[in-house]
Write an enzyme that holds these catalytic residues in place. Structure first.
Site, PDB file in Angstrom:
ATOM      1  CG  HIS A 122      -9.284   0.319  -0.243  1.00 49.25           C
ATOM      2  ND1 HIS A 122      -8.660   0.065   0.962  1.00 49.25           N
ATOM      3  CD2 HIS A 122     -10.621   0.255   0.015  1.00 49.25           C
ATOM      4  CE1 HIS A 122      -9.575  -0.141   1.900  1.00 49.25           C
ATOM      5  NE2 HIS A 122     -10.766  -0.020   1.356  1.00 49.25           N
ATOM      6  CG  MET A 138     -11.209   3.239   2.440  1.00 47.95           C
ATOM      7  SD  MET A 138      -9.640   3.128   3.305  1.00 47.95           S
ATOM      8  CE  MET A 138      -8.541   3.345   1.924  1.00 47.95           C
ATOM      9  CG  MET A 161     -11.667  -2.680   5.365  1.00 45.08           C
ATOM     10  SD  MET A 161     -10.172  -2.098   4.532  1.00 45.08           S
ATOM     11  CE  MET A 161      -9.150  -1.512   5.877  1.00 45.08           C
ATOM     12  CG  MET A 209      -8.221   7.110   2.930  1.00 42.57           C
ATOM     13  SD  MET A 209      -7.464   6.974   4.551  1.00 42.57           S
ATOM     14  CE  MET A 209      -6.537   5.442   4.353  1.00 42.57           C
ATOM     15  CG  HIS A 256      -3.933  -1.358  -1.596  1.00 41.97           C
ATOM     16  ND1 HIS A 256      -5.078  -2.048  -1.940  1.00 41.97           N
ATOM     17  CD2 HIS A 256      -4.265  -0.621  -0.502  1.00 41.97           C
ATOM     18  CE1 HIS A 256      -6.050  -1.753  -1.100  1.00 41.97           C
ATOM     19  NE2 HIS A 256      -5.591  -0.870  -0.216  1.00 41.97           N
ATOM     20  CG  ASP A 298      -5.034   2.475   1.150  1.00 36.85           C
ATOM     21  OD1 ASP A 298      -6.014   1.717   1.028  1.00 36.85           O
ATOM     22  OD2 ASP A 298      -3.916   2.083   1.530  1.00 36.85           O
ATOM     23  CG  ASP A 323      -6.307  -2.897   3.081  1.00 35.21           C
ATOM     24  OD1 ASP A 323      -5.197  -2.702   3.616  1.00 35.21           O
ATOM     25  OD2 ASP A 323      -6.923  -2.023   2.448  1.00 35.21           O
ATOM     26  CB  SER A 379      -0.902   0.018   1.233  1.00 36.67           C
ATOM     27  OG  SER A 379      -1.421   1.326   1.399  1.00 36.67           O
TER      28      SER A 379
END
Ligand code: DX5
Ligand code: ZN
Length: 225
Positions: free
Chosen positions: A68, A70, A139, A39, A35, A37, A177, A10
């Site tokens: 991913h 979020m 998660m 957010m 990966h 992330d 993850d 990540s």
């Protein structure tokens, strides 16, 4: 599943000032997937990176880009992430009352679609969409930050999801993850995981290249039938 298990470091734990170098390191160390992330400061209490950064990453790497999301209202942005270069896009079950619509929006523009579940969200919440998914992300920490401790109940969820998959002959792969390390990588693959995300265990290790190799060695110890 009969695929070799994949390691997806990540970038959340990487040096954001040196992303091109970090991508080169991931490639040379033998990592399989990058990966990313994303957010939004709304669905999770942190803000990270967005579409322009994904476009830049795509220009620099041939590795699979795994975004991913979020974020709240993922349908608003999911297709743009695929267009920016994301190969895989996961959205959160908790953030979307229209999962089927969003999953097919991702697939229709050529992405592989996954749904992520928070630690407190039951697997049963996906029972009517599992057949449509390319992957499920479990998660193993509460989303929002790297470097948290692995939540042990993830093993129960993982085994249960793997059983459901076998029983129904589903083809989705399972990603784990949060809090993944050399210490639990083998057990997670044994319990049914196909792809492990690791942030701190890779980028904050004294020797990140060695860390990738050690985690992958643990993962490939498992002979899947
Ligand atoms: C957490 C993120 C994870 C995070 C994992 O919300 O989804 O991908 O980067 O970091 P580690 O491996 O450090 O727990
Ligand atoms: Zn993640």
């Amino acid at each position: 599943m009969n695929i070799d298990p994949l390691l997806a470091p990540s970038l959340l734990s990487a040096d954001f000032l040196r992303l091109a170098d970090e991508l080169a390191f991931l490639k040379s160390s033998g990592a399989d997937v990058v990966h990313v992330d994303v957010m939004d400061g709304h669905f999770v209490p942190n803000i990270t990176i967005g579409i322009p950064v994904v476009e830049a990453l795509k220009r620099e790497t041939q590795l699979t880009l795994d975004c991913h999301l979020m974020i709240s209202e993922p349908l608003k942005y999911a297709v743009d992430f695929v267009k920016a270069g994301a190969d895989w896009v996961s959205i959160h079950q908790e953030a979307d009352p229209h999962l089927h619509r969003t999953v097919y929006a991702i697939k229709n523009v050529g992405g592989r679609a996954g749904v992520a579940l928070n630690p407190s969200t039951p697997i049963e919440s996906l029972s009517d969409i599992l057949g449509d998914l390319d992957f499920v992300l479990l998660m193993s920490v509460n989303p929002g930050f790297g470097g948290q401790s692995f939540i042990e109940n993830t093993y129960n969820k993982l085994r249960c999801l793997d059983k459901i998959r076998q029983k129904n002959d589903h083809s989705f792969f399972i990603q784990i993850d949060g809090g993944v390390s050399v210490a639990n990588a083998q057990a997670l693959v044994e319990a049914g995981a196909d792809c492990l995300v690791a942030g701190n265990a890779v980028f904050k290790a004294p020797n990140p290249t060695e860390a990738v190799k050690k985690i992958k060695a643990q993962m490939t110890k498992v002979c899947k039938s």
